[in-house]
Design an enzyme around this catalytic site. Sequence first.
Site, PDB file in Angstrom:
ATOM      1  N   ASP A   6       0.862  -1.188   0.000  1.00 38.46           N
ATOM      2  CA  ASP A   6       0.000   0.000   0.000  1.00 38.46           C
ATOM      3  C   ASP A   6       0.893   1.232   0.000  1.00 38.46           C
ATOM      4  OD1 ASP A   6      -2.029   1.905   0.357  1.00 38.46           O
ATOM      5  OD2 ASP A   6      -1.920   1.706   2.544  1.00 38.46           O
ATOM      6  N   ASN A   9       1.205   8.554   0.833  1.00 34.68           N
ATOM      7  CA  ASN A   9       2.042   9.740   0.652  1.00 34.68           C
ATOM      8  C   ASN A   9       3.158   9.847   1.683  1.00 34.68           C
ATOM      9  OD1 ASN A   9       0.755  11.399  -1.592  1.00 34.68           O
ATOM     10  ND2 ASN A   9      -1.026  10.981  -0.302  1.00 34.68           N
ATOM     11  N   THR A  10       2.956   9.255   2.858  1.00 36.51           N
ATOM     12  CA  THR A  10       3.948   9.324   3.925  1.00 36.51           C
ATOM     13  C   THR A  10       4.694   8.010   4.094  1.00 36.51           C
ATOM     14  OG1 THR A  10       2.590  10.944   5.106  1.00 36.51           O
ATOM     15  CG2 THR A  10       4.335   9.859   6.356  1.00 36.51           C
ATOM     16  N   VAL A  13       3.226   0.663   3.164  1.00 35.54           N
ATOM     17  CA  VAL A  13       2.999  -0.529   3.983  1.00 35.54           C
ATOM     18  C   VAL A  13       3.285  -1.756   3.129  1.00 35.54           C
ATOM     19  CG1 VAL A  13       1.327  -1.851   5.331  1.00 35.54           C
ATOM     20  CG2 VAL A  13       1.257   0.652   5.359  1.00 35.54           C
ATOM     21  N   GLY A 107     -10.068   7.047  -4.736  1.00 33.40           N
ATOM     22  CA  GLY A 107      -8.730   6.543  -4.424  1.00 33.40           C
ATOM     23  C   GLY A 107      -8.704   5.031  -4.311  1.00 33.40           C
ATOM     24  N   ASP A 109      -6.969   3.177  -2.423  1.00 34.37           N
ATOM     25  CA  ASP A 109      -6.963   2.710  -1.036  1.00 34.37           C
ATOM     26  C   ASP A 109      -8.374   2.657  -0.466  1.00 34.37           C
ATOM     27  OD1 ASP A 109      -7.041   5.497  -1.250  1.00 34.37           O
ATOM     28  OD2 ASP A 109      -5.970   5.836   0.629  1.00 34.37           O
ATOM     29  N   ASP A 129     -10.117   5.703   7.569  1.00 36.58           N
ATOM     30  CA  ASP A 129      -8.714   5.353   7.303  1.00 36.58           C
ATOM     31  C   ASP A 129      -7.862   6.582   7.605  1.00 36.58           C
ATOM     32  OD1 ASP A 129      -6.248   4.516   6.370  1.00 36.58           O
ATOM     33  OD2 ASP A 129      -7.063   3.495   4.619  1.00 36.58           O
ATOM     34  N   THR A 132      -1.967  10.073   5.973  1.00 34.39           N
ATOM     35  CA  THR A 132      -1.609  11.462   5.690  1.00 34.39           C
ATOM     36  C   THR A 132      -2.867  12.309   5.633  1.00 34.39           C
ATOM     37  OG1 THR A 132       0.272  10.675   4.403  1.00 34.39           O
ATOM     38  CG2 THR A 132      -0.366  12.970   4.114  1.00 34.39           C
ATOM     39  N   THR A 184       1.548  24.053  27.497  1.00 36.54           N
ATOM     40  CA  THR A 184       1.381  24.228  26.057  1.00 36.54           C
ATOM     41  C   THR A 184       1.357  22.895  25.312  1.00 36.54           C
ATOM     42  OG1 THR A 184       2.444  26.404  26.103  1.00 36.54           O
ATOM     43  CG2 THR A 184       2.355  25.280  23.980  1.00 36.54           C
TER      44      THR A 184
END
Length: 261
Positions: A6, A9-10, A13, A107, A109, A129, A132, A184
């Site tokens: 799979d 973009n990041t 898998v 898409g 996916d 899902d 990204t 913060t």
Amino acid sequence: MILAIDMGNTNIVIGGIDSEKTHFEERVTTDRQKTSLEYAIHIKNILEIHNIKISQVEGAIISSVVPPLNATISSAVKKIFGFRPMLVGAGMKTGLNIIMDNPKTVGSDMIVDAVAAIREYPCPIIIIDMGTATTMSVVDHSGNYIGGTILPGLKMSLESLSSKTAQLPHISLEIPSRVIGKNTIDCMRSGIMYGNAGMLDGILDRMEEELGEKPTVIATGGLSRFVVPLCRHEITYDESLLLKGLLILYEKNHTGAASAK
């Protein structure tokens, strides 16, 4: 066993799966600059780590939202196994009726997730899902893919918050112990984590209203496991949903021998 890939973009898998179980699932960073040889080394190393012999892999299939890498990853698979993988796309048999303005724009996916969800869970179904981007796909009671939503991903939101403000730091993602932060960093974590959970809950309520019946809600993707426990809805986390869908599509489209073109 097949190799299921799979490409996001990041992360990419890479998993080994058959009809009985998922043998392994690993992630490597998506990098458009890497060569097919470099990706081949990644894949081969993953197989070796999990004591998987090349001869155990009978075929491969790819779902991709990064078209520029399709040829690179396909070539990497061929270097190792001697055959090219299937690619989820137009012309592939999915068995899924997509009721959208332009079905071809959905898409791959999202299609793969829906194919797996219909096989394993009762309809109607909402599939979350979280990668990204966060996608929410809807399958009606008849098993038709009828649409969904696309939202900024959790990490994308966090990076935008840190990079666009002078005094807010880059932080790691952890589940906060309370909504009301005392510093913060805790305030940022609370805002991102509970904010995403609240957003999902709100959209789920509206989707259920439009469906007119209570859906089965499934979550997948690497970040879902952090957010799902904070949601008020009953959501089933299925880590291997996309790999299962790729196996189903491989079986539907397998003609007896992997392509050696």
